[in-house]
Design a protein around this motif. Structure first.
Motif, mmCIF file in Angstrom:
data_model
loop_
_atom_site.group_PDB
_atom_site.id
_atom_site.type_symbol
_atom_site.label_atom_id
_atom_site.label_comp_id
_atom_site.label_asym_id
_atom_site.label_seq_id
_atom_site.Cartn_x
_atom_site.Cartn_y
_atom_site.Cartn_z
ATOM 1 N N TYR A 443 0.841 -1.196 0.000
ATOM 2 C CA TYR A 443 0.000 0.000 0.000
ATOM 3 C C TYR A 443 0.878 1.249 0.000
ATOM 4 O O TYR A 443 0.615 2.212 -0.731
ATOM 5 C CB TYR A 443 -0.897 -0.020 1.240
ATOM 6 C CG TYR A 443 -2.050 0.955 1.216
ATOM 7 C CD1 TYR A 443 -3.286 0.600 0.694
ATOM 8 C CD2 TYR A 443 -1.911 2.252 1.723
ATOM 9 C CE1 TYR A 443 -4.361 1.486 0.678
ATOM 10 C CE2 TYR A 443 -2.968 3.144 1.711
ATOM 11 C CZ TYR A 443 -4.192 2.755 1.188
ATOM 12 O OH TYR A 443 -5.241 3.647 1.166
ATOM 13 N N ARG A 444 1.938 1.229 0.813
ATOM 14 C CA ARG A 444 2.884 2.360 0.854
ATOM 15 C C ARG A 444 3.473 2.619 -0.521
ATOM 16 O O ARG A 444 3.557 3.769 -0.984
ATOM 17 C CB ARG A 444 3.978 2.021 1.878
ATOM 18 C CG ARG A 444 4.970 3.143 2.206
ATOM 19 C CD ARG A 444 6.226 3.161 1.321
ATOM 20 N NE ARG A 444 6.833 1.903 1.044
ATOM 21 C CZ ARG A 444 7.834 1.372 1.726
ATOM 22 N NH1 ARG A 444 8.345 1.997 2.759
ATOM 23 N NH2 ARG A 444 8.366 0.208 1.339
ATOM 24 N N ASN A 445 3.872 1.541 -1.176
ATOM 25 C CA ASN A 445 4.479 1.695 -2.495
ATOM 26 C C ASN A 445 3.470 2.153 -3.538
ATOM 27 O O ASN A 445 3.798 2.956 -4.415
ATOM 28 C CB ASN A 445 5.097 0.362 -2.927
ATOM 29 C CG ASN A 445 6.259 -0.041 -2.032
ATOM 30 O OD1 ASN A 445 6.848 0.797 -1.334
ATOM 31 N ND2 ASN A 445 6.594 -1.326 -2.028
ATOM 32 N N ARG A 446 2.250 1.635 -3.449
ATOM 33 C CA ARG A 446 1.220 1.978 -4.436
ATOM 34 C C ARG A 446 0.965 3.470 -4.467
ATOM 35 O O ARG A 446 0.785 4.062 -5.537
ATOM 36 C CB ARG A 446 -0.069 1.211 -4.094
ATOM 37 C CG ARG A 446 -1.318 1.657 -4.849
ATOM 38 C CD ARG A 446 -1.215 1.294 -6.327
ATOM 39 N NE ARG A 446 -2.393 1.701 -7.067
ATOM 40 C CZ ARG A 446 -2.614 2.937 -7.519
ATOM 41 N NH1 ARG A 446 -1.726 3.892 -7.307
ATOM 42 N NH2 ARG A 446 -3.712 3.201 -8.203
ATOM 43 N N PHE A 447 0.965 4.111 -3.325
ATOM 44 C CA PHE A 447 0.675 5.541 -3.256
ATOM 45 C C PHE A 447 1.908 6.399 -2.992
ATOM 46 O O PHE A 447 1.780 7.587 -2.685
ATOM 47 C CB PHE A 447 -0.395 5.790 -2.187
ATOM 48 C CG PHE A 447 -1.744 5.255 -2.564
ATOM 49 C CD1 PHE A 447 -2.504 5.866 -3.543
ATOM 50 C CD2 PHE A 447 -2.243 4.108 -1.967
ATOM 51 C CE1 PHE A 447 -3.748 5.366 -3.910
ATOM 52 C CE2 PHE A 447 -3.487 3.592 -2.313
ATOM 53 C CZ PHE A 447 -4.238 4.215 -3.302
ATOM 54 N N GLN A 448 3.071 5.783 -3.100
ATOM 55 C CA GLN A 448 4.347 6.517 -2.982
ATOM 56 C C GLN A 448 4.387 7.375 -1.724
ATOM 57 O O GLN A 448 4.684 8.572 -1.757
ATOM 58 C CB GLN A 448 4.570 7.374 -4.233
ATOM 59 C CG GLN A 448 4.613 6.573 -5.522
ATOM 60 C CD GLN A 448 4.797 7.452 -6.758
ATOM 61 O OE1 GLN A 448 4.910 8.676 -6.659
ATOM 62 N NE2 GLN A 448 4.832 6.839 -7.923
ATOM 63 N N LEU A 449 4.075 6.731 -0.603
ATOM 64 C CA LEU A 449 4.024 7.451 0.669
ATOM 65 C C LEU A 449 5.412 7.605 1.261
ATOM 66 O O LEU A 449 6.243 6.683 1.182
ATOM 67 C CB LEU A 449 3.126 6.681 1.651
ATOM 68 C CG LEU A 449 1.666 6.563 1.220
ATOM 69 C CD1 LEU A 449 0.959 5.475 2.003
ATOM 70 C CD2 LEU A 449 0.962 7.890 1.392
ATOM 71 N N PRO A 450 5.704 8.749 1.864
ATOM 72 C CA PRO A 450 7.038 9.004 2.436
ATOM 73 C C PRO A 450 7.221 8.321 3.792
ATOM 74 O O PRO A 450 7.422 8.968 4.820
ATOM 75 C CB PRO A 450 7.059 10.525 2.574
ATOM 76 C CG PRO A 450 5.633 10.898 2.791
ATOM 77 C CD PRO A 450 4.820 9.919 1.993
ATOM 78 N N LEU A 451 7.145 6.993 3.793
ATOM 79 C CA LEU A 451 7.245 6.213 5.020
ATOM 80 C C LEU A 451 8.314 5.149 4.860
ATOM 81 O O LEU A 451 8.426 4.518 3.798
ATOM 82 C CB LEU A 451 5.908 5.526 5.340
ATOM 83 C CG LEU A 451 4.689 6.419 5.573
ATOM 84 C CD1 LEU A 451 3.423 5.566 5.566
ATOM 85 C CD2 LEU A 451 4.811 7.161 6.881
ATOM 86 N N SER A 452 9.102 4.944 5.905
ATOM 87 C CA SER A 452 10.054 3.835 5.902
ATOM 88 C C SER A 452 9.293 2.530 6.052
ATOM 89 O O SER A 452 8.111 2.513 6.401
ATOM 90 C CB SER A 452 11.054 3.997 7.044
ATOM 91 O OG SER A 452 10.388 3.846 8.294
ATOM 92 N N ASP A 453 9.991 1.418 5.815
ATOM 93 C CA ASP A 453 9.354 0.120 6.000
ATOM 94 C C ASP A 453 8.836 -0.029 7.422
ATOM 95 O O ASP A 453 7.718 -0.523 7.651
ATOM 96 C CB ASP A 453 10.338 -1.015 5.692
ATOM 97 C CG ASP A 453 10.619 -1.136 4.198
ATOM 98 O OD1 ASP A 453 10.007 -0.391 3.403
ATOM 99 O OD2 ASP A 453 11.458 -1.988 3.827
ATOM 100 N N GLU A 454 9.621 0.406 8.393
ATOM 101 C CA GLU A 454 9.225 0.274 9.789
ATOM 102 C C GLU A 454 8.013 1.146 10.089
ATOM 103 O O GLU A 454 7.092 0.740 10.797
ATOM 104 C CB GLU A 454 10.383 0.643 10.708
ATOM 105 C CG GLU A 454 10.041 0.621 12.197
ATOM 106 C CD GLU A 454 9.477 -0.730 12.643
ATOM 107 O OE1 GLU A 454 8.625 -0.729 13.564
ATOM 108 O OE2 GLU A 454 9.865 -1.768 12.079
ATOM 109 N N GLN A 455 8.000 2.351 9.541
ATOM 110 C CA GLN A 455 6.849 3.229 9.764
ATOM 111 C C GLN A 455 5.582 2.644 9.144
ATOM 112 O O GLN A 455 4.503 2.734 9.719
ATOM 113 C CB GLN A 455 7.126 4.612 9.173
ATOM 114 C CG GLN A 455 8.125 5.435 9.971
ATOM 115 C CD GLN A 455 8.453 6.740 9.280
ATOM 116 O OE1 GLN A 455 8.638 6.783 8.051
ATOM 117 N NE2 GLN A 455 8.550 7.812 10.054
#
Length: 881
Positions: A443-455
């Protein structure tokens, strides 16, 4: 030579074969020439004329209500997008994430949540872009109440998308991270210094945030229609200029199956409510599966709304499809889409690009050729119209500019959009509350969110820095539109209430005159309407049968509201009580629609918060058709902190003699007692009624308390007793001593009665007194207020308070003797509700009208149910011994 028509739009009529293709081609060419040389307006005129001729010759033809399965606003007519597209897409992605994190965290036991809390991810995932375009470009907030200030649009939010609205409020700074951490935890939140966030839009629980309760499916749609109509009512009566304001409603396609969603569509069209825009989020899926798996819900809704007279804007495909349609010179793509049922479309949404290449574009060589230039990932990312900000803006702009009709936007989306294999388009997506770590990373990758894997794995809420481009843009857009939404404001000016003696003296001292309490109410209402300050703010409402309730005299006095005035001469024009409609008419007569009437009442009863202008609605109806029939709508009005009067006329189970089972009300007071901010009264005398109405108006208009009143009225004429001196307090608290008849014997009894049966209790007391009994007669005006008072005293005592107080009923009965017998025209559960506060050692017997009603005379019915004077007296003799 003229250019050929778009092949996507060419369809054979009714599937009939073309008997003369050459002639057909000539007709097409002639029509294309007409459009190109004289424009669409002339083309529409000619089509209308041909349709008229077809009807005149009785050909049996009528134009279809479905258009091609493409966007209503063509590419060439799209206005330029006025915002920063990249920034708006990033903001929408952040809100999607924070909404998802809020729900998932609330249901992760390992992080302190509770799996029982529930919540919804998929609905907002489908609607996020629809919301964001509205928030950034169309939804106006209230600027103020002064002249020239925009008083705000009304926005009804899809209830399952509430997490997304909270996520936006978090970025705006209206909610804090601690609040998001307490989603659906309204009781435990304050201990953590946070505000608990309600499951759905609930103004009662979040009175400064939510404006309209929409959690009960179907009530939002009908309410939005009647709010839009009430805005016209205010403008036409010159009480408030509501021009320039819109009512927006974002609803689900599955919600359209609710009868309330559909019941007022023709009213909106008939009234020409072009201040109303619905956005139906067509994600094709209900709670368990497809809305119309074997059909197309967008086609069905287009036929429904167009047939009802609405302007329909279809928002089906995103900008990525424009190139495909442009290259589709044979119409193969449009034909394939129009032939794909929603169940299959849902499958396409749940699968990846390779599956869609093979199973959709692989249907024939023409489609395969169209997809040759696209990678599997590009096919997977082809957007439906409801996920494309540019297309959404074009649809909203067209809707906002349309005149003369309400508009519905049918927006094609994917439920669970962006949730990938975890939930996009899946049958189970509505119930999806959790995502595993791989799903969160995807989901993070799909929307290019500025979050680390841990976040991402820990579901960290994300809020950009205050000086970031995203935050500056967010704040600037809302500032331009007047401030934050949703936002509820309750400030409004006090409306003076005249002294009771000015409009109700006849009721306080009737001197034995015979009348029904219904007629007493109508007379008081007529007097109140004449008051120069309060009168204009009163909104009389009746579903139908105003004449039955004796309101015909008001037709001429204040008129019936009509948005077009009166275009006919009524057949009774020479009558004193003739029917009069007027543009500035005051009465809202809704026809045979209790659902519509209660929606109108809610619009008027919440005008103080919605418009900053206090109105006072009186909705009178057959009592059986109130709480029993539209109780859910009344509950929603209570949630919305409504202020006004509901009047259940012809109340009780024995008053409508010949009407029988379905009309005779024996339980409305039982239901009314369950609504915390509803004060329910069953007055027997006009003086009691007058005191209650006076107090209610002062509470709502002067003290501005968030309460509403339910009053039951009778259609029986009987001698009206003067209100005893000093009885007003008892009337309002629920009971007072009406009579004390000393006896000559040692037999003593106390009789309680209310409403229609109080007169029977009085007759029973007279019979017993003639036999030497000592009798106290207590008039109970409100069983529920007595019960609430007793419960409050009991709660204080259990809490250890040194002076918890004495329940009003207990204190009142302490000054009486003997067994206590209570009789009502309602089921026994109503008088049973106060049993706990009858003094210890006193026998308490209740009489009521349990069971189904019957058709017969009042006397026969009261004897049948055992609530007539003879039965009350017989029971008294038996229990006294």
């Amino acid at each position: 030579m003229n250019a050929p028509a778009d092949p996507r739009l060419l369809q054979l009529s009714d599937g009939l074969p073309d008997a003369d293709p050459t002639e057909t081609a000539e007709w097409r060419e002639a029509f294309e020439s007409l459009v190109q040389t004289q424009g669409p307006e002339r083309a529409r005129f000619v089509l209308d004329e041909l349709a008229r001729l077809a009807r005149a010759h009785q050909t049996g033809w009528r134009p279809g209500l479905n258009t091609a399965y493409v966007n209503t606003v063509p590419v060439g007519q799209q206005p330029p997008f006025p915002g920063d597209l990249a920034v708006e897409e990033r903001l929408a992605s952040l809100m999607r994430w924070n909404a998802l994190a809020m729900v998932v965290r609330a249901n992760q036991v390992e992080t302190g949540g509770s799996a029982e809390l529930g919540g919804h991810i998929a609905s907002y995932a489908s609607a996020a872009d629809l919301f964001e375009v509205g928030f950034n470009h169309f939804f106006h907030a209230r600027q103020g109440l002064g002249p020239g200030q925009h008083r705000g649009d009304l926005v009804f939010f899809q209830p399952h998308s509430a997490p997304g609205v909270y996520a936006r409020a978090f970025l705006e700074g209206r909610l804090q991270e601690a609040d998001l951490m307490h989603y659906r935890q309204e009781i435990s939140a304050p201990a953590a210094g946070a505000q608990g966030l309600s499951s759905y839009p609930h103004p009662w629980l979040m009175p400064e945030f939510w404006q309209f309760p929409t959690g009960s499916m179907g009530l939002g749609p009908i309410s939005s229609i009647y709010h839009a109509r009430f805005m016209r009512y205010l403008s036409h009566r010159q009480l408030l200029d509501c021009s320039g304001r819109k009512v927006w409603g974002v609803f689900g396609d599955g919600e359209m199956d609710e009868p309330e969603s559909m019941s007022a569509l023709t009213l909106a069209a008939r009234e020409g409510l072009d201040n109303l825009v619905w956005v139906v989020n067509c994600n094709l899926q209900r709670l368990d599966g497809p809305v119309r798996g074997n059909g197309r819900i967008i086609d069905e809704l287009e036929r429904l709304f167009a047939g009802a007279g609405w302007n329909v804007v279809k928002l089906v495909w995103g900008s990525d499809w424009d190139g495909l349609f442009a290259r589709d010179i044979t119409g193969a793509l449009a034909r394939a889409l129009s032939a794909t049922v929603d169940g299959q479309m849902q499958t396409f949404a749940a699968k990846d690009g390779r599956f869609n290449r093979d199973n959709f574009f692989g249907q024939n060589p023409e489609l395969a050729a169209l997809a040759m230039g696209l990678t599997d990932e590009q096919i997977d990312r082809l957007k439906r119209g409801g996920h494309d900000l540019v297309k959404i803006h074009a649809a909203y702009a067209a809707a906002a500019a349309h005149r003369g009709q309400p508009t519905v936007i049918l927006a094609h989306t994917k439920k669970g959009y962006g949730m990938g294999t975890a939930g996009q388009g899946k049958m189970t997506t509505h119930s999806q509350k959790k995502l595993d770590e791989d799903d969160l990373i995807e989901y993070r990758n799909r929307f290019q969110l500025p979050l680390s894997d841990e976040q991402a794995r820990s579901l960290t809420f994300y809020k950009p820095a205050p000086d970031s481009a995203e935050m500056r843009y967010l704040q600037q857009r809302r500032a331009t539109l007047g401030g934050y939404l949703p936002r509820r404001e309750a400030a409004c000016a006090v409306v003076p209430v005249p002294e009771l003696s000015r409009y109700g003296q006849f009721a306080l001292q009737p001197e034995g005159k015979e009348m029904s309490t219904t007629m007493a109410f109508v007379r008081m209402l007529g007097n109140l309407l004449k008051d120069p300050q309060l009168g204009p703010r009163i909104v009389p409402i009746v579903a139908d049968e105003a004449r039955t309730f004796g309101m015909a005299n008001l037709f001429k006095q204040v008129g019936i509201y009509s948005s077009v005035g009166q275009r006919y001469a009524p057949e009774d024009i020479g009558s004193v009580l003739s029917y009069r409609e007027a543009l500035d008419g005051q009465i809202l007569e809704e026809g045979i629609s209790e659902a519509g009437a209660i929606a109108s009442w809610t619009a008027a009863a919440t005008s103080y918060s919605v418009h900053g202008l206090a109105m006072l609605p009186f909705y009178i109806y057959y009592s059986m058709f109130g709480f029993q029939r539209v109780g859910d709508a009344i509950w929603a009005a209570a949630d919305q902190r409504a202020r006004g009067f509901l009047l259940g006329a012809t109340s009780g189970r024995t008053t409508l003699g010949g009407e029988g089972l379905q009309h005779q009300d024996g339980s409305s007071h039982l239901v009314a007692a369950t609504i915390p901010n509803c004060k329910a009264y069953d007055p027997a005398y006009a003086g009691e009624l007058a005191v209650i109405i006076d107090q209610g108006m002062r509470e709502m208009l002067v003290e501005q308390q968030d309460v509403f009143y339910y009053l039951t009225l009778m259609n029986e004429n009987y001698a009206q007793a003067d209100l005893p001196e000093g009885a007003s307090q008892g009337v309002l608290r629920g009971a007072y001593r009406l009579q004390r008849i000393p006896g000559t014997a040692t037999h003593k009894v106390t009789l309680l009665g209310s409403g229609a049966i109080l007169t029977e209790v009085v007759k029973a007391a007279q019979q017993l007194a003639a036999e030497g009994f000592s009798v106290d007669v207590i008039s109970v005006t409100s069983w529920s207020e007595l019960a609430r008072d007793g419960q409050a005293c009991e709660a204080r005592a259990l809490a250890g308070e040194s002076e918890p107080g004495t329940p009003w009923l207990t204190a009142l009965l302490a000054d009486t003797e003997g067994p206590v017998i209570a009789a009502t025209d309602y089921v026994r559960a109503v008088p049973e509700s106060v049993r706990a506060w009858v003094p210890a050692g006193r026998r308490y017997v209740t009489l009521g009208t349990d069971g189904f009603g019957r058709s017969d005379t009042r006397a026969a019915l009261r004897a049948f149910f055992g609530v007539d004077a003879a039965q009350v007296a017989r029971v008294a003799r038996q229990v006294v011994g």
